[in-house]
Design a protein around this motif. Structure first.
Motif, PDB file in Angstrom:
ATOM      1  N   ALA A 234       0.843  -1.194   0.000  1.00  0.00           N
ATOM      2  CA  ALA A 234       0.000   0.000   0.000  1.00  0.00           C
ATOM      3  C   ALA A 234       0.881   1.246   0.000  1.00  0.00           C
ATOM      4  N   ILE A 235       0.512   2.226  -0.807  1.00  0.00           N
ATOM      5  CA  ILE A 235       1.274   3.474  -0.880  1.00  0.00           C
ATOM      6  C   ILE A 235       0.314   4.644  -0.974  1.00  0.00           C
ATOM      7  N   THR A 236       0.829   5.832  -0.708  1.00  0.00           N
ATOM      8  CA  THR A 236       0.113   7.080  -0.939  1.00  0.00           C
ATOM      9  C   THR A 236       0.980   7.928  -1.855  1.00  0.00           C
ATOM     10  N   GLY A 237       0.418   8.340  -2.982  1.00  0.00           N
ATOM     11  CA  GLY A 237       1.211   9.083  -3.952  1.00  0.00           C
ATOM     12  C   GLY A 237       0.363  10.052  -4.735  1.00  0.00           C
ATOM     13  N   GLN A 238       0.954  10.598  -5.783  1.00  0.00           N
ATOM     14  CA  GLN A 238       0.261  11.539  -6.652  1.00  0.00           C
ATOM     15  C   GLN A 238      -0.830  10.805  -7.423  1.00  0.00           C
ATOM     16  N   THR A 239      -1.970  11.455  -7.621  1.00  0.00           N
ATOM     17  CA  THR A 239      -3.082  10.847  -8.348  1.00  0.00           C
ATOM     18  C   THR A 239      -2.693  10.586  -9.794  1.00  0.00           C
ATOM     19  N   ALA A 240      -2.977   9.378 -10.268  1.00  0.00           N
ATOM     20  CA  ALA A 240      -2.603   9.000 -11.627  1.00  0.00           C
ATOM     21  C   ALA A 240      -3.300   9.889 -12.651  1.00  0.00           C
ATOM     22  N   GLY A 241      -2.537  10.299 -13.674  1.00  0.00           N
ATOM     23  CA  GLY A 241      -3.100  11.060 -14.779  1.00  0.00           C
ATOM     24  C   GLY A 241      -3.177  12.549 -14.560  1.00  0.00           C
ATOM     25  N   ILE A 242      -2.706  13.054 -13.404  1.00  0.00           N
ATOM     26  CA  ILE A 242      -2.817  14.477 -13.087  1.00  0.00           C
ATOM     27  C   ILE A 242      -1.432  15.085 -12.949  1.00  0.00           C
ATOM     28  N   SER A 243      -1.168  16.167 -13.673  1.00  0.00           N
ATOM     29  CA  SER A 243       0.105  16.876 -13.605  1.00  0.00           C
ATOM     30  C   SER A 243       0.046  17.965 -12.547  1.00  0.00           C
ATOM     31  N   LYS A 244       1.188  18.253 -11.941  1.00  0.00           N
ATOM     32  CA  LYS A 244       1.230  19.348 -10.974  1.00  0.00           C
ATOM     33  C   LYS A 244       1.152  20.706 -11.653  1.00  0.00           C
ATOM     34  N   HIS A 245       1.759  20.832 -12.817  1.00  0.00           N
ATOM     35  CA  HIS A 245       1.829  22.120 -13.507  1.00  0.00           C
ATOM     36  C   HIS A 245       1.302  21.974 -14.934  1.00  0.00           C
ATOM     37  N   SER A 246       0.543  22.957 -15.380  1.00  0.00           N
ATOM     38  CA  SER A 246       0.086  22.990 -16.766  1.00  0.00           C
ATOM     39  C   SER A 246      -0.241  24.436 -17.140  1.00  0.00           C
ATOM     40  N   TYR A 247      -0.077  24.754 -18.417  1.00  0.00           N
ATOM     41  CA  TYR A 247      -0.453  26.094 -18.878  1.00  0.00           C
ATOM     42  C   TYR A 247      -0.877  26.040 -20.335  1.00  0.00           C
TER      43      TYR A 247
ATOM     44  N   TYR B  80      -1.058  26.987 -27.851  1.00  0.00           N
ATOM     45  CA  TYR B  80      -0.019  26.084 -27.367  1.00  0.00           C
ATOM     46  C   TYR B  80      -0.402  25.632 -25.960  1.00  0.00           C
ATOM     47  N   SER B  81      -0.270  24.328 -25.710  1.00  0.00           N
ATOM     48  CA  SER B  81      -0.606  23.771 -24.395  1.00  0.00           C
ATOM     49  C   SER B  81       0.547  22.914 -23.904  1.00  0.00           C
ATOM     50  N   TRP B  82       0.743  22.917 -22.582  1.00  0.00           N
ATOM     51  CA  TRP B  82       1.818  22.133 -21.968  1.00  0.00           C
ATOM     52  C   TRP B  82       1.347  21.628 -20.617  1.00  0.00           C
ATOM     53  N   ARG B  83       1.775  20.418 -20.282  1.00  0.00           N
ATOM     54  CA  ARG B  83       1.529  19.877 -18.946  1.00  0.00           C
ATOM     55  C   ARG B  83       2.760  19.127 -18.494  1.00  0.00           C
ATOM     56  N   GLY B  84       2.964  19.109 -17.173  1.00  0.00           N
ATOM     57  CA  GLY B  84       4.136  18.450 -16.609  1.00  0.00           C
ATOM     58  C   GLY B  84       3.973  16.943 -16.538  1.00  0.00           C
ATOM     59  N   ARG B  85       4.966  16.304 -15.952  1.00  0.00           N
ATOM     60  CA  ARG B  85       4.944  14.854 -15.826  1.00  0.00           C
ATOM     61  C   ARG B  85       3.761  14.383 -14.981  1.00  0.00           C
ATOM     62  N   PHE B  86       3.323  13.186 -15.283  1.00  0.00           N
ATOM     63  CA  PHE B  86       2.225  12.617 -14.498  1.00  0.00           C
ATOM     64  C   PHE B  86       2.381  11.105 -14.428  1.00  0.00           C
ATOM     65  N   THR B  87       1.816  10.522 -13.412  1.00  0.00           N
ATOM     66  CA  THR B  87       1.893   9.078 -13.220  1.00  0.00           C
ATOM     67  C   THR B  87       0.952   8.369 -14.191  1.00  0.00           C
TER      68      THR B  87
END
Length: 268
Positions: free
Chosen positions: A231-244, A261-268
């Motif tokens: 069991a773990i607690t982590g970042q929600t899958a499919g959601i980036s912390k930063h986007s513009y 132009y669209s950009w999003r950061g890394r995501f799980t």
């Protein structure tokens, strides 16, 4: 069934209006099917074919209230507030119990394989949502806004890998990938937005404009233990912390064009 009403108040020059209501939904899920499998007997070329019935039943009721308010400080400045409860059902591919099975000979008569399947026991994703945004309007169609939001999520659907030695057609332990309902989660963040025409420019240039927004999202999702992972607690899958998003546009009321132009950061 659903019902809603509209309201309005005048508090000494500041007006407040909005909508309140609720929706009651009864969902009945009934899945009947058959899983076909071909099992090869170890040490032999003989194959045994079998057909296994699959049955799944669910019946759940959701009561989802909603409330929104718009506080009009001036005709050009307002505050939007909203509180809602929502639910989202799994799609058919996630519920479909059919199995995609891959198996290869690993040597010394041992087999290794993997299975991808759906999960007819999935529950819907349920969420309690809070939203607030301050909006300022200017010029012909200019908008500057800042917003905050929060989502308290239950039953978020993620893909999990479990090890299973009972899959029909498998000669040994295989990794089974299937969607499951995760634990509690929270998605919250803030967004700023600016959109304006170039009202200061002469002639046709006044019909050009620009817009942009930036969103920061912080998320936390509890993932249950399986027989292959802890069991773990982590970042929600499919959601980036930063986007513009950013765009240049032209609009004279008859002809419209935009370059975006669209950009999003890394995501799980």
């Amino acid at each position: 069934v659903y019902g809603q009403f509209k309201y309005g108040l005048d508090l000494g020059g500041i007006t407040i209006d909005g909508v309140a209501g609720a929706r009651l939904v009864n969902t009945v899920l009934d899945i009947d099917g058959t899983q076909y499998s071909a099992t090869r007997v170890p040490g032999s070329t003989a194959i045994t074919y079998s057909y296994n019935p699959v049955n799944a039943r669910q019946n759940y009721i959701d009561l989802d209230p909603s409330f929104s308010a718009v506080v009009h400080f001036t005709p050009a400045l307002q505050l939007r507030l909203a509180w809602t409860k929502t639910f989202s059902r799994p799609d058919f591919a996630q519920l479909n119990p059919s199995q995609t099975f891959a198996q290869v000979l690993a040597g010394s008569g041992a087999y290794t394989g993997s299975v991808t399947t759906g999960n007819p026991d999935l529950l819907p994703i349920r969420s309690t949502n809070w939203d607030a945004s301050l909006e300022a309007y200017f010029g012909r169609a200019g908008l500057a806004s800042a917003a905050v939001f929060s989502r308290e999520v239950r039953n978020y659907i993620v893909n999990a890998i479990e090890q299973d030695a009972t899959i029909p057609g498998a000669l040994g332990i295989v990794n089974v990938t299937r969607p499951i309902n995760a634990g509690d989660g929270v998605i919250k963040g803030a967004e700023v937005n600016l959109s304006t025409f170039f009202d200061f420019a002469p002639g046709l240039l006044r019909n050009f404009g620009a817009s942009g927004n930036y969103t920061y999202t912080d998320s936390r999702q509890d993932l249950p233990a399986t027989n292959a992972t802890a069991a773990i607690t982590g970042q929600t899958a499919g959601i980036s912390k930063h986007s513009y998003n950013a765009s240049l546009f032209y609009d004279d009321g008859t002809f419209r064009a935009a370059l975006a132009y669209s950009w999003r950061g890394r995501f799980t």
